[in-house]
Design a protein around this motif. Structure first.
Motif, PDB file in Angstrom:
ATOM      1  N   THR A 111       0.868  -1.190   0.000  1.00  0.00           N
ATOM      2  CA  THR A 111       0.000   0.000   0.000  1.00  0.00           C
ATOM      3  C   THR A 111       0.895   1.226   0.000  1.00  0.00           C
ATOM      4  O   THR A 111       1.967   1.227   0.613  1.00  0.00           O
ATOM      5  CB  THR A 111      -0.905   0.013   1.240  1.00  0.00           C
ATOM      6  OG1 THR A 111      -0.099  -0.162   2.418  1.00  0.00           O
ATOM      7  CG2 THR A 111      -1.926  -1.108   1.183  1.00  0.00           C
ATOM      8  N   TYR A 117      -2.911   4.611   6.716  1.00  0.00           N
ATOM      9  CA  TYR A 117      -3.188   3.645   7.785  1.00  0.00           C
ATOM     10  C   TYR A 117      -2.181   3.854   8.915  1.00  0.00           C
ATOM     11  O   TYR A 117      -0.974   3.966   8.683  1.00  0.00           O
ATOM     12  CB  TYR A 117      -3.088   2.210   7.266  1.00  0.00           C
ATOM     13  CG  TYR A 117      -4.057   1.915   6.145  1.00  0.00           C
ATOM     14  CD1 TYR A 117      -5.431   1.957   6.361  1.00  0.00           C
ATOM     15  CD2 TYR A 117      -3.600   1.622   4.859  1.00  0.00           C
ATOM     16  CE1 TYR A 117      -6.320   1.684   5.328  1.00  0.00           C
ATOM     17  CE2 TYR A 117      -4.476   1.353   3.834  1.00  0.00           C
ATOM     18  CZ  TYR A 117      -5.839   1.399   4.065  1.00  0.00           C
ATOM     19  OH  TYR A 117      -6.709   1.147   3.042  1.00  0.00           O
ATOM     20  N   SER A 122      -6.550  -0.074  11.841  1.00  0.00           N
ATOM     21  CA  SER A 122      -7.157   0.955  10.987  1.00  0.00           C
ATOM     22  C   SER A 122      -8.300   0.356  10.183  1.00  0.00           C
ATOM     23  O   SER A 122      -8.176  -0.730   9.619  1.00  0.00           O
ATOM     24  CB  SER A 122      -6.105   1.550  10.053  1.00  0.00           C
ATOM     25  OG  SER A 122      -5.117   2.240  10.792  1.00  0.00           O
ATOM     26  N   ILE A 124     -11.054  -0.384   7.289  1.00  0.00           N
ATOM     27  CA  ILE A 124     -11.150  -0.422   5.837  1.00  0.00           C
ATOM     28  C   ILE A 124     -12.594  -0.724   5.476  1.00  0.00           C
ATOM     29  O   ILE A 124     -13.417  -1.022   6.341  1.00  0.00           O
ATOM     30  CB  ILE A 124     -10.211  -1.495   5.243  1.00  0.00           C
ATOM     31  CG1 ILE A 124     -10.602  -2.897   5.763  1.00  0.00           C
ATOM     32  CG2 ILE A 124      -8.753  -1.189   5.577  1.00  0.00           C
ATOM     33  CD1 ILE A 124      -9.801  -4.025   5.117  1.00  0.00           C
ATOM     34  N   LYS A 158     -13.115  -5.979   9.131  1.00  0.00           N
ATOM     35  CA  LYS A 158     -12.875  -4.811   8.281  1.00  0.00           C
ATOM     36  C   LYS A 158     -11.815  -3.875   8.869  1.00  0.00           C
ATOM     37  O   LYS A 158     -12.052  -2.685   9.086  1.00  0.00           O
ATOM     38  CB  LYS A 158     -14.190  -4.070   8.014  1.00  0.00           C
ATOM     39  CG  LYS A 158     -14.930  -3.588   9.260  1.00  0.00           C
ATOM     40  CD  LYS A 158     -16.178  -2.814   8.849  1.00  0.00           C
ATOM     41  CE  LYS A 158     -16.888  -2.245  10.077  1.00  0.00           C
ATOM     42  NZ  LYS A 158     -18.042  -1.426   9.690  1.00  0.00           N
ATOM     43  N   THR A 159     -10.637  -4.428   9.100  1.00  0.00           N
ATOM     44  CA  THR A 159      -9.458  -3.645   9.511  1.00  0.00           C
ATOM     45  C   THR A 159      -8.286  -4.095   8.647  1.00  0.00           C
ATOM     46  O   THR A 159      -8.340  -5.129   7.973  1.00  0.00           O
ATOM     47  CB  THR A 159      -9.095  -3.871  10.987  1.00  0.00           C
ATOM     48  OG1 THR A 159      -8.749  -5.253  11.168  1.00  0.00           O
ATOM     49  CG2 THR A 159     -10.256  -3.506  11.908  1.00  0.00           C
ATOM     50  N   LEU A 160      -7.225  -3.303   8.680  1.00  0.00           N
ATOM     51  CA  LEU A 160      -6.037  -3.663   7.904  1.00  0.00           C
ATOM     52  C   LEU A 160      -5.494  -5.016   8.371  1.00  0.00           C
ATOM     53  O   LEU A 160      -5.113  -5.858   7.561  1.00  0.00           O
ATOM     54  CB  LEU A 160      -4.962  -2.580   8.059  1.00  0.00           C
ATOM     55  CG  LEU A 160      -3.783  -2.659   7.086  1.00  0.00           C
ATOM     56  CD1 LEU A 160      -4.255  -2.453   5.654  1.00  0.00           C
ATOM     57  CD2 LEU A 160      -2.715  -1.616   7.451  1.00  0.00           C
ATOM     58  N   LEU A 214     -15.037  -1.431  -0.016  1.00  0.00           N
ATOM     59  CA  LEU A 214     -13.607  -1.711   0.101  1.00  0.00           C
ATOM     60  C   LEU A 214     -12.873  -1.049  -1.060  1.00  0.00           C
ATOM     61  O   LEU A 214     -13.239  -1.202  -2.222  1.00  0.00           O
ATOM     62  CB  LEU A 214     -13.370  -3.225   0.068  1.00  0.00           C
ATOM     63  CG  LEU A 214     -11.932  -3.712   0.173  1.00  0.00           C
ATOM     64  CD1 LEU A 214     -11.358  -3.377   1.545  1.00  0.00           C
ATOM     65  CD2 LEU A 214     -11.870  -5.218  -0.066  1.00  0.00           C
ATOM     66  N   GLY A 216      -8.652   0.624  -2.305  1.00  0.00           N
ATOM     67  CA  GLY A 216      -7.242   0.805  -1.965  1.00  0.00           C
ATOM     68  C   GLY A 216      -6.393  -0.444  -2.037  1.00  0.00           C
ATOM     69  O   GLY A 216      -5.238  -0.415  -1.597  1.00  0.00           O
TER      70      GLY A 216
END
Length: 478
Positions: A111, A117, A122, A124, A158-160, A214, A216
């Motif tokens: 990334t 992030y 973090s 997403i 839904k996090t990094l 979602l 990135g």
């Protein structure tokens, strides 16, 4: 027994039964002797089987010549920091120059520093991340449908860090990790295999239910575009094939292990070169034949020692081996000895017998190998010596099979002894039953004797008492 008469009838009965048991004891001793012989035949069979194993390893497989079996190839690289090499028997002796232009690399996508992030927690968006593996050639990406994984990101992950864990759990040929640097937390995706046939393409799909879609994490290798990057300045890396030259001829490989560029040689490339290095390929027959013969000589000597001990007689202790004079042992030992002298290679080679290539036999029947004589023979005629070694292996394998096989001589001898033991067991049972009856008869007779003697003793006592009460002669006269 004997309580009434006072006679030691129990001892008498015991002594009589010991005498009666002598035939049974003789049968038991005879059975024990046969059991010992069967055990000794098992020891003989085990020793010969070990020799057979060594002999079998001297025989080439079907479709392989004896020379090919005993020919070993080796490969070396002058500069081992550039590459290493191994060789098989199909390699061709010679020297080859090697230049390495580039090494095969894994693709690494990250990334960008601008992603923002701050940690693995973090947030997403949600949706489906599809990871496709395929081949990149001349700007065209061709996906391999068998290597596609779909990663679902929902409210539970839904996090990094959740994305990282989901990718790793999918076990789809890519590893994911998070690196925390001065510019925040960066997701790093690395293909597990190297080369342009292991390139990744990432795409995202969402639905109306994904209120925060979602984004990135897309990348298109055909155009080298997307949110993820393989730019080395950002910590990424493009997949590359290894590129090299052998004797000036260019070649490529998707991995740094190159097994099809040079016949019979596998190269492991380690670094790029600034100048060519040399690969040397050589072949030898001496080492393999020496190893095979040393193993055979050891196995033969072990078997010979075992056979000698089983059939020996110690004049000082006057103790004989368990199989002393046994016909099966004599036959086995004779056959093994004869094979050493009689096995020939056939053909026109000057090396027809083991004695001609350095194998000698001592007075005690043991073998020894003269490596100097063997090396000279192999140097003069490697094919002939290899054929002789293979012929020896074949002769010993088949002959020993006739001894230790299920229908072999040793098995037949053991079967015969087991049959005798069965007969002896039956005879012992019959004698044991007879002894039971004899003891019962003796007990009845001794019980009757005991009663008779007891009765007689009582009568004697009574008469003695009566006689003592008779008036004396002097009293009657007065």
């Amino acid at each position: 027994l004997g309580a009434g008469s006072g006679l030691d009838l129990n001892s008498l009965l015991t002594n009589l039964m010991q005498a009666e048991q002598q035939p049974l004891l003789a049968l038991q001793t005879k059975e024990a002797s046969y059991q010992s012989k069967i055990s000794a035949l098992g020891t003989l069979s085990s020793a010969l089987s070990s020799l057979q194993t060594a002999a079998s390893s001297m025989i080439p497989t079907i479709g392989t010549t004896a020379e090919a079996k005993y020919t070993t190839a080796s490969a070396s690289v002058a500069d081992t920091s550039i590459a290493t090499a191994t060789a098989t028997s199909s390699a061709v002796t010679g020297s080859y120059s090697l230049e390495v232009s580039s090494l095969a690399q894994n693709q690494r996508l990250v990334t960008p520093s601008t992603a923002g992030y701050t940690s693995s927690t973090s947030a997403i968006g949600t949706g489906t991340l599809k990871i496709e593996f395929g081949t990149l050639s001349s700007g065209t990406f061709t996906a391999d449908g068998s290597r596609t994984k779909s990663i679902t990101i929902n409210s539970s992950n839904k996090t990094l860090g959740g994305l990282r864990d989901a990718i790793n759990a999918a076990n789809g040929g890519v590893s994911a990790t998070i690196i925390n640097g001065t510019e925040g937390s960066r997701l790093v995706l690395t293909s597990k295999e190297t080369g342009l046939s292991n390139v990744m393409k990432l795409s995202i799909s969402t639905t109306a239910e994904d209120t925060t879609p979602l984004t990135g994490f897309d990348y298109d290798p055909a155009t080298n575009t997307g949110t993820l990057t393989q730019d080395s300045a950002q910590g990424g890396q493009a997949a590359t094939n290894a590129s090299f030259k052998l004797n000036g001829i260019s070649g490529t490989s998707s991995t740094n292990t190159v097994g099809n560029a040079l016949d019979g040689v596998t190269l492991t490339l380690l670094k790029q070169t600034t100048s060519a290095t040399t690969i040397s390929v050589s072949k030898s027959t001496v080492g393999s034949i020496t190893s095979a013969l040393n193993a055979f000589v050891k196995a033969y000597n072990d078997a010979n020692k075992s056979m000698t001990e089983l059939g020996a007689y110690n004049a000082e202790t006057k103790v004989a081996g368990t199989l002393q004079g046994n016909a099966t042992l004599r036959s086995a030992k004779s056959q093994m000895s004869n094979l050493i002298f009689s096995t020939t290679a056939g053909g026109s080679s000057a090396y027809q017998t083991l004695a001609q290539i350095g194998v000698s036999i001592a007075k005690d029947g043991s073998l020894s190998l003269d490596s100097t004589k063997l090396n000279a023979a192999v140097t003069a005629d490697a094919t002939g010596v290899a054929n002789l070694v293979a012929a020896v292996g074949t002769s010993f394998k088949s002959t020993i099979e006739s001894l230790v096989g299920t229908a072999g001589t040793i098995s037949s001898a053991k079967d015969g002894m087991n049959s005798i033991i069965t007969t002896l067991t039956k005879r012992q049972q019959a004698l044991s039953d007879r002894l039971t009856r004899i003891e019962s008869s003796y007990r009845k007779q001794f019980t009757a004797l005991d009663s008779l003697v007891s009765s007689m003793k009582q009568t004697s006592t009574y008469l003695t008492q009566q006689l003592a009460n008779l008036p004396s002669t002097s009293s009657s006269s007065s």
